[in-house]
Design a protein around this motif. Structure first.
Motif, PDB file in Angstrom:
ATOM      1  N   THR A  87       0.771  -1.309  -0.169  1.00 30.06           N
ATOM      2  CA  THR A  87      -0.024  -0.054  -0.041  1.00 30.06           C
ATOM      3  C   THR A  87       0.832   1.242  -0.061  1.00 30.06           C
ATOM      4  OG1 THR A  87      -0.007  -0.145   2.567  1.00 30.06           O
ATOM      5  CG2 THR A  87      -1.869  -1.245   1.274  1.00 30.06           C
ATOM      6  N   ILE A  88       0.475   2.181  -0.888  1.00 28.74           N
ATOM      7  CA  ILE A  88       1.433   3.436  -0.946  1.00 28.74           C
ATOM      8  C   ILE A  88       0.446   4.456  -0.752  1.00 28.74           C
ATOM      9  CG2 ILE A  88       2.942   4.712  -2.508  1.00 28.74           C
ATOM     10  CD1 ILE A  88       3.932   2.132  -3.688  1.00 28.74           C
ATOM     11  N   ARG A  89       0.935   5.707  -0.256  1.00 28.35           N
ATOM     12  CA  ARG A  89       0.267   7.008   0.033  1.00 28.35           C
ATOM     13  C   ARG A  89       0.904   8.050  -0.322  1.00 28.35           C
ATOM     14  NH1 ARG A  89      -1.132   7.823   5.775  1.00 28.35           N
ATOM     15  NH2 ARG A  89       1.006   8.498   5.883  1.00 28.35           N
ATOM     16  N   ILE A  90       0.408   8.989  -1.302  1.00 26.71           N
ATOM     17  CA  ILE A  90       1.136  10.053  -1.333  1.00 26.71           C
ATOM     18  C   ILE A  90       1.086  11.240  -0.132  1.00 26.71           C
ATOM     19  CG2 ILE A  90       1.463  12.191  -2.911  1.00 26.71           C
ATOM     20  CD1 ILE A  90       0.095  10.571  -5.072  1.00 26.71           C
ATOM     21  N   ASP A  91       2.064  11.543   0.478  1.00 26.42           N
ATOM     22  CA  ASP A  91       2.022  12.304   1.756  1.00 26.42           C
ATOM     23  C   ASP A  91       1.634  13.672   1.419  1.00 26.42           C
ATOM     24  OD1 ASP A  91       3.377  10.129   3.214  1.00 26.42           O
ATOM     25  OD2 ASP A  91       5.145  10.772   2.908  1.00 26.42           O
ATOM     26  N   SER A 136       6.893  13.215  -1.416  1.00 28.20           N
ATOM     27  CA  SER A 136       7.148  11.957  -0.643  1.00 28.20           C
ATOM     28  C   SER A 136       5.967  10.895  -0.623  1.00 28.20           C
ATOM     29  CB  SER A 136       7.626  12.097   0.570  1.00 28.20           C
ATOM     30  OG  SER A 136       6.715  12.659   1.471  1.00 28.20           O
ATOM     31  N   ILE A 137       6.321   9.496  -0.443  1.00 29.17           N
ATOM     32  CA  ILE A 137       5.281   8.751  -0.227  1.00 29.17           C
ATOM     33  C   ILE A 137       5.661   8.087   1.100  1.00 29.17           C
ATOM     34  CG2 ILE A 137       5.080   8.533  -2.826  1.00 29.17           C
ATOM     35  CD1 ILE A 137       6.426   5.871  -2.673  1.00 29.17           C
ATOM     36  N   SER A 138       4.508   7.134   1.722  1.00 30.48           N
ATOM     37  CA  SER A 138       4.566   6.365   2.481  1.00 30.48           C
ATOM     38  C   SER A 138       4.118   4.953   2.004  1.00 30.48           C
ATOM     39  CB  SER A 138       3.809   6.857   3.726  1.00 30.48           C
ATOM     40  OG  SER A 138       4.083   8.084   4.304  1.00 30.48           O
ATOM     41  N   ALA A 139       4.858   3.969   2.715  1.00 22.83           N
ATOM     42  CA  ALA A 139       4.340   2.543   2.075  1.00 22.83           C
ATOM     43  C   ALA A 139       4.427   1.428   3.054  1.00 22.83           C
ATOM     44  CB  ALA A 139       5.534   2.079   1.019  1.00 22.83           C
ATOM     45  N   GLU A 191       3.168   7.689  10.341  1.00 17.10           N
ATOM     46  CA  GLU A 191       3.160   8.920  11.116  1.00 17.10           C
ATOM     47  C   GLU A 191       3.633   8.922  12.649  1.00 17.10           C
ATOM     48  OE1 GLU A 191      -0.679  10.757  11.221  1.00 17.10           O
ATOM     49  OE2 GLU A 191      -0.822  10.869   9.007  1.00 17.10           O
ATOM     50  N   ARG A 192       3.604   7.932  13.200  1.00 13.44           N
ATOM     51  CA  ARG A 192       4.303   7.715  14.658  1.00 13.44           C
ATOM     52  C   ARG A 192       5.742   7.203  14.292  1.00 13.44           C
ATOM     53  NH1 ARG A 192       1.917   2.779  17.533  1.00 13.44           N
ATOM     54  NH2 ARG A 192       0.070   4.045  18.199  1.00 13.44           N
ATOM     55  N   TYR A 193       6.027   6.474  13.470  1.00  9.54           N
ATOM     56  CA  TYR A 193       7.501   5.977  13.376  1.00  9.54           C
ATOM     57  C   TYR A 193       8.290   6.795  12.752  1.00  9.54           C
ATOM     58  CZ  TYR A 193       5.946   1.683  15.645  1.00  9.54           C
ATOM     59  OH  TYR A 193       5.178   0.876  16.797  1.00  9.54           O
ATOM     60  N   LYS A 194       7.734   7.818  11.835  1.00  7.60           N
ATOM     61  CA  LYS A 194       8.512   8.606  10.993  1.00  7.60           C
ATOM     62  C   LYS A 194       9.306   8.173  10.115  1.00  7.60           C
ATOM     63  CE  LYS A 194       7.910  12.514  14.400  1.00  7.60           C
ATOM     64  NZ  LYS A 194       7.072  11.805  15.254  1.00  7.60           N
ATOM     65  N   VAL A 195       9.105   7.012   9.401  1.00 11.95           N
ATOM     66  CA  VAL A 195       9.743   6.320   8.350  1.00 11.95           C
ATOM     67  C   VAL A 195       8.816   6.318   7.271  1.00 11.95           C
ATOM     68  CG1 VAL A 195      11.371   5.019  10.065  1.00 11.95           C
ATOM     69  CG2 VAL A 195       9.226   3.974   9.368  1.00 11.95           C
ATOM     70  N   PRO A 196       9.624   6.046   6.007  1.00  8.17           N
ATOM     71  CA  PRO A 196       8.590   6.353   4.811  1.00  8.17           C
ATOM     72  C   PRO A 196       8.025   4.638   4.517  1.00  8.17           C
ATOM     73  CG  PRO A 196      10.934   6.161   4.213  1.00  8.17           C
ATOM     74  CD  PRO A 196      10.811   6.383   5.706  1.00  8.17           C
ATOM     75  N   ILE A 197       8.711   3.553   5.173  1.00  9.02           N
ATOM     76  CA  ILE A 197       8.355   2.192   4.873  1.00  9.02           C
ATOM     77  C   ILE A 197       8.114   1.166   6.138  1.00  9.02           C
ATOM     78  CG2 ILE A 197       9.210  -0.029   3.734  1.00  9.02           C
ATOM     79  CD1 ILE A 197      10.811   1.749   1.977  1.00  9.02           C
ATOM     80  N   LEU A 198       6.963   0.665   6.152  1.00  8.78           N
ATOM     81  CA  LEU A 198       6.683  -0.222   7.422  1.00  8.78           C
ATOM     82  C   LEU A 198       6.638  -1.687   6.720  1.00  8.78           C
ATOM     83  CD1 LEU A 198       4.760   1.699   9.975  1.00  8.78           C
ATOM     84  CD2 LEU A 198       7.292   1.100  10.093  1.00  8.78           C
TER      85      LEU A 198
END
Length: 829
Positions: free
Chosen positions: A504-508, A621-624, A662-669
């Protein structure tokens, strides 16, 4: 009783199939086909060769050969009807029947009794009670009709066409049957048969060939009948003159009896002999040549015997030289068997005076001519006509077939392939079938081609729009639903349970970007989609859903075999699962890298609408989130609207990973379940940052991240989105040597993967690992010390700050019910 009878019936059917197959093998044997080809050629030319090359004595052997051929034709029709599907009552069936019947006309042993049975008169050179001038005329007309009808034997030419195309036709039928057997539904099988391009093309060619054959044969048969022919009545007219001359009392002093300019006749010669002599030379073209049709026999009133009707045996001139004499073998009212001429090679002329007095009523006179040269010429011309018609039929069939193939079948075949493909699977990807046209054509041809291309392009556009609308993954789900039944969409069909890698990817900050860009947001989003979709496709993934700046991407995992396999390559399903997990991570890293270096997206850093509202230096940036789990894939909706979707708590877990970012402040989990599928090289690039629980997941699980720095990797010349970018120091390494074990090489060779983790100190990972172990075990004081050391190497490390804040929020000591995990979505400082 039923149970006892069933095996017998099955055995009987099996034996019948074996017998039919044996007969079929005999019929299809190349030697049998060669024999029937030679037999067909003999049937075409045999009778004409008999007349042209042989004498009456050879007829018996020809007739026997024709009887043998007729028997072979009948046997072929009989056995082919038994063992060949769709032959009985087909075009070729009636063609073979007509060919066999026409052969009867060449066998007098069969045709003469049939003519006599129906009250007809057999053509003969003998004088019978029915022989009259009118009867001879009627017989001539009947002979013409019969002769035209006998030309139907040319239909045997088509038998050669059938023999030569038989193997190709059977191969096409076998291929079509194989396609039908592979069809997943009865509807698809039926459509495969009806819409098979080769079958339609062959059917159209056969129809054209049959029509050409029928038209040509009808012209051959009826055109001669409808023609007005000029009959040669000279034998009849000359016989009339001889009749009245012989019954007259012509004297030498009668000037009318003296033929003018007959200096070769002595003055005392008798004009009667001169007249008979000239009658025998009636077919002579010029003086000195032999007549084409010599006179064999004449029975007329003898002038010297007071008009007595008798056979005229000889004619002599004044000096006693024999000018003409009767052929003893071929004379008389009944021709002797010793005559070397056939009945068809002799012409019988009959005259019966219509204005005669009572004393000569019912009197007839006869003459018989040798027309064997005419018969040979006719036979020779028949051979030439047969060859000519065969060539015409062949050229016409080939020409029409080629033109039909070029003008009709090729465009229709393209259309059928597209329509058939869509009928089989409406969402199947259609390959480009149209070719660029560079040659100049006539205006009519251009218009026709334009219409065909327009129709083809329309169908392709409709298909492409459907496929793009549902996506590659959605198209596959819909196709499975349609193909699992009778070719119709069934919303009441259960879904399929499968295992997936879920990304899953989200545009920040997508909501803020949308507000800033307003109408331009679609352009921005499509540029991101272009990168995401191309990277996912390049690494074997599928786009399941795109909405509101979020993407759900999947990799289908193969089912594990019941028995473990030891193969250390991609033939092992376990290795395939590892490779697909690696591909998902590679695709994600490529997406991040391509977004960073995309010139189209860099434009938005300085876009006035964004910089005004979000400040300068804005970074896209993106989150995934990455997870592995089972899902139910199926078609969801109603007759008004459908979606191809995945339903599973694991989909929600992957979405919850995005919330935790948002909690861990990393782009990938990534979850522990996904991490377990990665190869060893990929695992070394990841670190565990926490252990968590979720209400809808039974067991606690670890979460991991892939650390990345803020550096951008430059794009090399000729780079394709999502593809490997080698490290400069490893540019000479041949990737093909490693591809049999998947994409594990990417974590060593690729500049993006290696470059995004470059310059992160190794001591950082060691310190954080110690901090995490102490944190999980409840030794939080020691954990804080190691967290401080880790943040000394990387001050803004999100996971370190998150754990430190959590420890501080609980007073530095774990709770009494600490179970080494916490809820993923709990809010805390």
């Amino acid at each position: 009783m039923k149970g006892q009878n069933a095996p017998k019936k099955s055995k009987s059917e099996s034996e019948e199939i074996k017998i039919r197959q044996k007969i079929r093998d005999v019929i299809d044997d190349k030697w049998v086909i060669l024999l029937m080809t030679l037999v067909t050629l003999w049937a075409l030319f045999g009778d004409d060769l008999r007349l042209f090359t042989t004498t009456k004595s050879a007829d018996y052997y020809f007739y026997i050969s024709f009887i043998v051929i007729l028997i072979l034709f009948i046997l072929e029709i009989f056995f082919t009807s038994l063992v060949v599907d769709d032959y009985k009552y087909s075009f070729f069936f009636w063609l073979d029947i007509i060919a066999s019947v026409s052969l009867v006309l060449d066998i007098p042993y069969l045709i003469n009794p049939m003519i006599g049975f129906f009250g007809g008169t057999v053509t003969t050179a003998d004088v019978t009670l029915a022989t009259t001038s009118s009867a001879n005329n009627a017989q001539g007309i009947a002979s013409k009709v019969l002769k035209s009808f006998r030309l139907i034997r040319l239909v045997r030419i088509v038998k050669l066409y059938k023999y030569f195309t038989k193997r190709e036709s059977e191969e096409q039928e076998q291929r079509l049957k194989e396609v039908q057997r592979q069809a997943k539904t009865a509807r698809q099988a039926a459509m495969n048969r009806e819409m098979d391009p080769d079958r339609l093309g062959k059917k159209l060619s056969d129809i054209i060939t049959r029509r050409v054959i029928i038209v040509v044969l009808l012209m051959i048969i009826f055109v001669p009948i409808m023609q007005v022919n000029e009959d040669d009545n000279s034998p009849y007219y000359g016989l009339e003159q001889l009749f009245w001359m012989g019954r007259s009392s012509c004297q030498l002093v009668d000037e009318q009896c003296q033929p003018p300019k007959a200096n070769w006749v002595y003055n005392n010669s008798i004009c009667w002999e001169d007249l008979v002599y000239r009658y025998s030379k009636s077919s002579q073209e010029t003086d000195g040549k032999k007549p084409d049709y010599p006179l064999l026999w004449i029975r007329a009133p003898n002038f010297y015997k007071n008009g007595k009707i008798e056979d005229i045996s000889t004619i002599e001139d004044y000096y006693g030289k024999n000018l003409w004499e009767i052929d003893e073998d071929c004379s008389g009212k009944s021709v002797s068997s010793s005559c070397n001429l056939r009945d068809s090679e002799m012409l019988l002329a009959v005259y019966n005076p219509s204005n005669c007095s009572d004393e000569c009523e019912n009197i007839q006179v006869y003459s018989r001519f040798d027309i064997s040269s005419y018969s040979k010429n006719v036979a020779m011309m028949n051979i030439i006509v047969t060859i000519f018609i065969g060539v015409i039929l062949a050229i016409a069939s080939v020409t029409f077939t080629v033109d039909t193939q070029t003008i009709v079948i090729v465009p229709i075949t393209k259309m059928i392939l597209i329509i058939k493909s869509l009928a089989d699977d409406p969402l199947k990807k259609i390959e480009e079938t149209r070719e660029e046209k560079t040659e100049e054509k006539f205006e009519f041809g251009d218009k026709s081609d334009d219409d065909q291309n327009m129709l083809q392009a329309t169908v392709e556009k409709i298909s492409s729009l459907l496929q793009i609308s549902f996506g590659e993954d959605g198209s596959e789900i819909l196709s499975k639903n349609i193909m699992s039944g009778e070719g119709e969409l069934n919303l009441m069909r259960p879904g399929n349970k499968i295992s997936l890698v879920i990304l899953t990817i989200r545009i920040d900050n997508f909501a803020l970007i949308t507000e800033c860009l307003d109408l331009e947001i679609t352009i921005f989003l499509n540029k991101v989609c272009h990168i995401v979709h191309n990277c996912v496709k390049a690494w074997s993934g599928l786009v399941a859903k795109s909405s509101d700046g979020c993407f759900t991407l999947v990799w289908r995992l193969p089912e594990l075999l019941e028995k473990d396999t030891e193969e250390d390559d991609l033939s092992n399903p376990a290795m395939q699962r590892t490779d697909l997990a690696n591909r998902a991570l590679v695709a994600l890293i490529k997406i991040i890298s391509e977004i960073r270096r995309s010139s189209d997206l860099q434009f938005y850093k300085f876009h006035p609408k964004i910089s005004t509202n979000m400040g300068e230096g804005f970074e896209i940036s993106i989150s995934a989130g990455l997870h592995v789990g089972w899902c139910i894939e199926g078609v969801i909706g109603s007759d008004m609207k459908i979606d191809a979707s995945y339903l599973s708590p694991h989909i929600y877990l992957a979405m919850d990973l995005l919330k935790a970012i948002e909690r861990y402040k990393v782009p990938i989990l990534m979850t522990e379940e996904y991490y377990g599928y990665l190869s060893i090289k990929a695992k070394t690039c990841c670190r565990r940052i926490d252990t968590v629980t979720l209400p809808y997941i039974q067991n606690q699980f670890g979460i991991y991240t892939f650390d990345i720095n803020s550096k951008d990797i430059p794009e090399p010349e000729g780079h394709v989105i999502g593809q490997l970018i080698k490290l400069q120091e490893l540019d000479s390494v041949n990737v093909e040597n490693f591809q049999h074990k998947g994409v594990d090489y990417m974590f060593t060779l690729d500049s993006d993967i290696v470059g995004l983790q470059r310059d992160i100190p190794a001591h950082f990972f060691d310190s954080f690992r110690h901090a995490y172990v102490d944190y999980i075990s409840g030794q939080w004081d020691e954990a804080k010390d190691y967290l401080d050391k880790a943040m000394a190497y990387k001050p803004q490390d999100g996971p370190s700050l998150t754990i430190r804040n959590y420890i501080d929020s609980l007073g530095g000591k774990p709770a009494e019910d600490w179970n080494k995990a916490r809820t993923l979505l709990d809010s805390f400082i």
